[in-house]
Scaffold this motif. Sequence first.
Motif, PDB file in Angstrom:
ATOM      1  N   SER A  19       0.828  -1.206   0.000  1.00 16.06           N
ATOM      2  CA  SER A  19       0.000   0.000   0.000  1.00 16.06           C
ATOM      3  C   SER A  19       0.862   1.256   0.000  1.00 16.06           C
ATOM      4  O   SER A  19       0.583   2.233  -0.698  1.00 16.06           O
TER       5      SER A  19
ATOM      6  N   GLU B 289       1.877   6.711  -7.229  1.00  9.23           N
ATOM      7  CA  GLU B 289       0.566   7.077  -7.753  1.00  9.23           C
ATOM      8  C   GLU B 289       0.580   8.237  -8.750  1.00  9.23           C
ATOM      9  O   GLU B 289      -0.411   8.488  -9.414  1.00  9.23           O
TER      10      GLU B 289
ATOM     11  N   ARG C  83       2.387   1.777  -3.405  1.00 12.98           N
ATOM     12  CA  ARG C  83       1.378   2.301  -4.338  1.00 12.98           C
ATOM     13  C   ARG C  83       1.229   3.813  -4.200  1.00 12.98           C
ATOM     14  O   ARG C  83       1.128   4.529  -5.193  1.00 12.98           O
TER      15      ARG C  83
ATOM     16  N   SER D  87       4.167  -1.937 -15.694  1.00 13.70           N
ATOM     17  CA  SER D  87       4.717  -0.674 -16.167  1.00 13.70           C
ATOM     18  C   SER D  87       4.867  -0.724 -17.681  1.00 13.70           C
ATOM     19  O   SER D  87       5.216  -1.754 -18.241  1.00 13.70           O
TER      20      SER D  87
ATOM     21  N   ASP E 278       2.186   8.414 -11.520  1.00 10.74           N
ATOM     22  CA  ASP E 278       2.190   7.895 -12.892  1.00 10.74           C
ATOM     23  C   ASP E 278       1.184   6.754 -12.986  1.00 10.74           C
ATOM     24  O   ASP E 278       1.443   5.651 -12.497  1.00 10.74           O
ATOM     25  N   PRO E 279       0.019   6.972 -13.609  1.00 14.58           N
ATOM     26  CA  PRO E 279      -1.026   5.940 -13.666  1.00 14.58           C
ATOM     27  C   PRO E 279      -0.628   4.704 -14.472  1.00 14.58           C
ATOM     28  O   PRO E 279      -1.296   3.669 -14.394  1.00 14.58           O
ATOM     29  N   SER E 280       0.460   4.798 -15.249  1.00 14.95           N
ATOM     30  CA  SER E 280       0.893   3.632 -16.027  1.00 14.95           C
ATOM     31  C   SER E 280       1.657   2.632 -15.178  1.00 14.95           C
ATOM     32  O   SER E 280       1.903   1.498 -15.595  1.00 14.95           O
ATOM     33  N   VAL E 281       2.052   3.053 -13.977  1.00 16.25           N
ATOM     34  CA  VAL E 281       2.775   2.164 -13.066  1.00 16.25           C
ATOM     35  C   VAL E 281       1.806   1.712 -11.975  1.00 16.25           C
ATOM     36  O   VAL E 281       1.281   2.530 -11.224  1.00 16.25           O
ATOM     37  N   LYS E 282       1.577   0.421 -11.910  1.00 19.33           N
ATOM     38  CA  LYS E 282       0.597  -0.106 -10.958  1.00 19.33           C
ATOM     39  C   LYS E 282       1.144  -1.372 -10.289  1.00 19.33           C
ATOM     40  O   LYS E 282       1.897  -2.130 -10.896  1.00 19.33           O
ATOM     41  N   ILE E 283       0.742  -1.570  -9.035  1.00 15.72           N
ATOM     42  CA  ILE E 283       0.988  -2.839  -8.349  1.00 15.72           C
ATOM     43  C   ILE E 283      -0.380  -3.480  -8.150  1.00 15.72           C
ATOM     44  O   ILE E 283      -1.201  -2.996  -7.375  1.00 15.72           O
ATOM     45  N   VAL E 284      -0.621  -4.554  -8.883  1.00 19.23           N
ATOM     46  CA  VAL E 284      -1.942  -5.180  -8.923  1.00 19.23           C
ATOM     47  C   VAL E 284      -1.979  -6.390  -8.005  1.00 19.23           C
ATOM     48  O   VAL E 284      -1.045  -7.204  -7.983  1.00 19.23           O
TER      49      VAL E 284
ATOM     50  N   TYR F 210       1.237 -10.491  -6.067  1.00 17.77           N
ATOM     51  CA  TYR F 210       1.169  -9.155  -6.648  1.00 17.77           C
ATOM     52  C   TYR F 210       1.923  -9.103  -7.967  1.00 17.77           C
ATOM     53  O   TYR F 210       2.867  -9.871  -8.207  1.00 17.77           O
TER      54      TYR F 210
END
Length: 276
Positions: A250, A257, A253, A276, A259-265, A272
């Motif tokens: 968390s 935050e 993340r 990117s 850069d919306p193209s970088v995510k931890i799903v 996880y």
Amino acid sequence: MQLRLFHTILGLFFSILLSAKGEAAHYQVAVRQMGHHILSDFGDINSRVMPVEQEGDLFILKFEKPFSFEPLRLVDRIEETVIQAKLSEYYQVALINEATGEVVYSFEHSPDSLSNIIPCLGRDQPTAKYRLQIRFPDFQEEESAEFPLWLMAIFIVGPIVLLLMYPRKKNIEAEPLSEDSIQLGAYTYSPTKAQLSFKDQKQELTGKEGELLLRLYQDINQTVKREDLLEAVWGDEGDYVGRTLDVFISRLRKKLEEDPSVKIVNIRGVGYKLIS
């Protein structure tokens, strides 16, 4: 394995004591556990961590013998204990040289990661007799119940006896972090500086945050199992709890935050994935 057993039993004692005591004891035991972790990192499992002194929202911890510490490790240990004990995430820490009265290292932590002030993470401190002072500005003392001294003694002495009954394994040195910066979308992360950069903004990551980010980056766009992340970042320390990994994810993340193209799903029930 022995160190994991030691921390597990201490954690059990910690949980029982917190259920029987008020907020003051809650914080005092947590601060003392920080001391045990600091000495364990230095390889000292025999010398005493002195009783915690309290002055309002300030908690003072003294040690029997001199020791050395690595600031990055110190920050991680304190943050992990705060998470485990569910203490206030706003705190100010100072390590003071007992001989000179000099503050040799200090930092401030806030729930807002961008407000953290954590300097000089890479500078190891020499062996000396230190005292740890940690202030929780949000602390409010409540009435507490008495806790049997004999039960406290069992939980404090018991883990040490068990640990001494078995030979300690030689610690395996962790593989050094890469000196090259890595690119994640618009972010750049430098492991050597423990610094995450976005345009002209810079954030410092704690050791655990950096290790977690690098482990996810190793298998970027692929799912990494929870147990693999725990093993890679916490190894045989045994000082994590069920939600520790989720808390650190968390925090990463939040720091990514912009850069919306970088995510931890979250891959439900598995682990996880860093995208990117």
